[in-house]
Design an enzyme around this catalytic site. Structure first.
Site, short mmCIF file in Angstrom:
data_model
loop_
_atom_site.label_atom_id
_atom_site.label_comp_id
_atom_site.label_asym_id
_atom_site.label_seq_id
_atom_site.Cartn_x
_atom_site.Cartn_y
_atom_site.Cartn_z
CE1 TYR A 150 -3.42 2.39 0.60
CE2 TYR A 150 -2.36 3.17 2.61
CZ TYR A 150 -3.56 3.64 1.65
OH TYR A 150 -4.32 4.56 1.87
CG ASP A 239 5.49 3.48 1.34
OD1 ASP A 239 5.80 3.98 2.35
OD2 ASP A 239 4.61 3.64 0.84
CE LYS A 267 0.87 4.55 8.35
NZ LYS A 267 -0.42 4.63 8.94
C1 LIG Z 1 3.26 1.70 3.48
C2 LIG Z 1 2.46 3.18 3.43
N1 LIG Z 1 2.57 3.99 2.61
C3 LIG Z 1 1.83 5.03 2.51
C4 LIG Z 1 0.66 5.37 3.46
C5 LIG Z 1 0.10 6.64 3.33
O1 LIG Z 1 0.20 7.51 4.46
P1 LIG Z 1 -0.81 8.22 4.87
O2 LIG Z 1 -1.99 7.64 5.64
O3 LIG Z 1 0.02 9.17 6.01
O4 LIG Z 1 -1.05 9.13 3.87
C6 LIG Z 1 0.68 4.30 4.31
C7 LIG Z 1 -0.69 4.48 5.34
O5 LIG Z 1 -0.95 3.67 6.19
C8 LIG Z 1 1.39 3.16 4.19
O6 LIG Z 1 1.13 2.13 5.20
#
Ligand SMILES: Cc1ncc(COP(=O)(O)O)c(C=O)c1O
Length: 429
Positions: A150, A239, A267
């Site tokens: 994700y 990521d 996060k």
């Molecule tokens: C691996 C990863 N990338 C990107 C995101 C997107 O982050 P945000 O919710 O701060 O937009 C998340 C959110 O859970 C994530 O787990």
């Protein structure tokens, strides 16, 4: 802090709040997954350390940890102090300020690839910036992403998130926006080798697949991805929105010993305040430095979020040698306990883990690797997490559990009892 134990939690005030909220707030929540919680999306009143208290006065040992960010727990004193000091200096939103440079320096000190950084507010935005930098740096357009990874909810990457669906993850997405994405099985270096070429700008992946179910990378996979991207001049993006400052001070890249060109952080870096970062080698980030890439945002690098992030990273830098092994050991103990209890009760339940994150699965007794993901029963997990919640634990409704530096030995002991009771209750459903 210890939880206040109660026989049967009531949710009268949460139910009343929901009835009120849905009148004008879409679905009564601000992010779709929050509606998944049974028996009702529980409204929270306050929190301290590892304990959440809802509007009915029920206490929970929290394992949502804000869906990941609260690496130091709720209200860590050094972060609260930094925020208070910053508020007294005025919000100064959208101004240049000294904190930004300091936070970038801290990232350079802690994250292996983190030479040059840039800040935004959310992980979703940071992924978009990282992809834009990779495209500008290479002069190419196509991107490779992996199934069940994700990368935020924007149309260009919100595809192939769930087993069996390589398409858009939401109604209303523009299918054309993801035309330049090629999807590959995570963990399968041979599959990547078959599709990668010098047509691609970037390969983006969760180095440890936490969203898929807490899978550590198979032996040699990340190194193979590193070698293949280098061979074809493709930018490698980790990521690390979840794994950054969570698996280790230097994130998944430190834990697994493979350095990408760019990492997306989010996060945990902000300890609960909204801030994310793109960080990478000077060579790749040059596309942003020299102005080829336009990067905008009113709230980017805002002083409040930056002050929280500085306090958080400084604490992790100081105490990480104690914090990371402790969180990892606690997570491993929780995982082992769930697996032992599930086996003793003859349940179709099992748990996976990586670092300080644990994923519970229903409908399966073993999750050997990510290829088995489709075997899990995603509808049952919300019943199991409901039973855990009834016994004083608060995992994500989808069964993910995050540890924090604030979880005490006492919290873990109480968690073991609650897990046993919750699994027994699930067995009788
Ligand atoms: C691996 C990863 N990338 C990107 C995101 C997107 O982050 P945000 O919710 O701060 O937009 C998340 C959110 O859970 C994530 O787990």
């Amino acid at each position: 802090m210890q939880t206040t134990q109660r026989e049967t939690p009531g949710f009268t005030n949460s139910r009343q709040y929901r009835e009120y909220a849905v009148r004008h707030l879409a679905n009564g929540v601000s992010s779709t997954p929050r509606t998944a919680q049974l028996p009702v999306p529980v409204a929270m009143d306050r929190a301290l350390d590892a304990i959440l208290t809802d509007v009915d006065g029920n206490d929970y040992i929290d394992y949502t940890m804000g869906y990941g960010p609260l690496i130091l727990g709720h209200n860590p004193p050094e972060v609260v102090a930094a925020l208070k000091a910053e508020i007294d200096k005025g919000f100064r939103t959208a101004s240049v300020h000294r904190g930004e440079g300091r936070l970038a320096e801290l990232i350079a000190e802690t994250v292996p690839c983190g030479e040059i950084s840039s800040f935004v507010s959310t992980g979703t935005e940071a992924v978009q910036l990282a992809l834009r930098i990779a495209r500008a740096a290479t002069g190419r357009t196509r991107i490779i992403k992996f199934r069940a990874n994700y990368h935020g909810w924007f149309d260009s990457v919100h595809v192939a998130n769930a087993p069996g669906n390589d398409g858009p993850g939401s109604g209303g997405q523009d299918p054309k926006a993801s035309e330049n994405i090629t999807v590959v099985d995570w963990g399968d270096a041979a599959a990547l080798e078959k599709v990668i070429s010098s047509d691609y700008a970037a390969v983006i992946l969760e180095a440890a697949a936490v969203n898929a179910g807490c899978f550590a990378p198979p032996e040699g996979f990340l190194q193979a991805v590193r070698d293949l991207t280098r061979k074809h001049g493709v930018v490698l993006i980790f990521d690390e929105v979840i794994t950054g400052y969570r698996l280790a001070l230097g994130g998944a890249q430190e834990m697994f010993g493979v350095t990408p060109d760019i990492a997306v952080l989010g996060k945990a870096i902000g300890a609960g305040m909204p801030i994310s970062a793109v960080t990478g080698s000077r060579a790749v980030m040059e596309a942003l430095v020299d102005g080829r890439v336009m990067h905008r945002g009113t709230f980017n690098g805002n002083p409040l979020s930056v002050s929280a992030a500085i306090a958080c990273v400084e604490r992790l830098q100081r105490d990480g040698a104690e914090i990371y092994p402790r969180m990892t050991a606690q997570a491993a103990a929780i995982q082992a306990h769930i697996n032992a209890e599930a086996a003793a009760l003859d349940l179709d339940v099992c748990a996976n883990g990586v670092g300080s994150a644990v994923q519970i699965f229903t409908g399966v007794r073993q999750m050997a690797n990510i290829a088995d993901l489709a075997k899990a029963d995603r509808s049952r997990i919300v019943r199991l997490t409901e039973m855990l919640m009834m016994n004083g634990l608060m995992p994500l409704p989808r069964g993910l559990m995050y540890l924090s530096a604030a979880h005490t030995d006492g919290d873990i002991e109480a968690t073991m009892h609650a897990l046993s009771k919750g699994l027994h209750a699930y067995a009788t459903l």
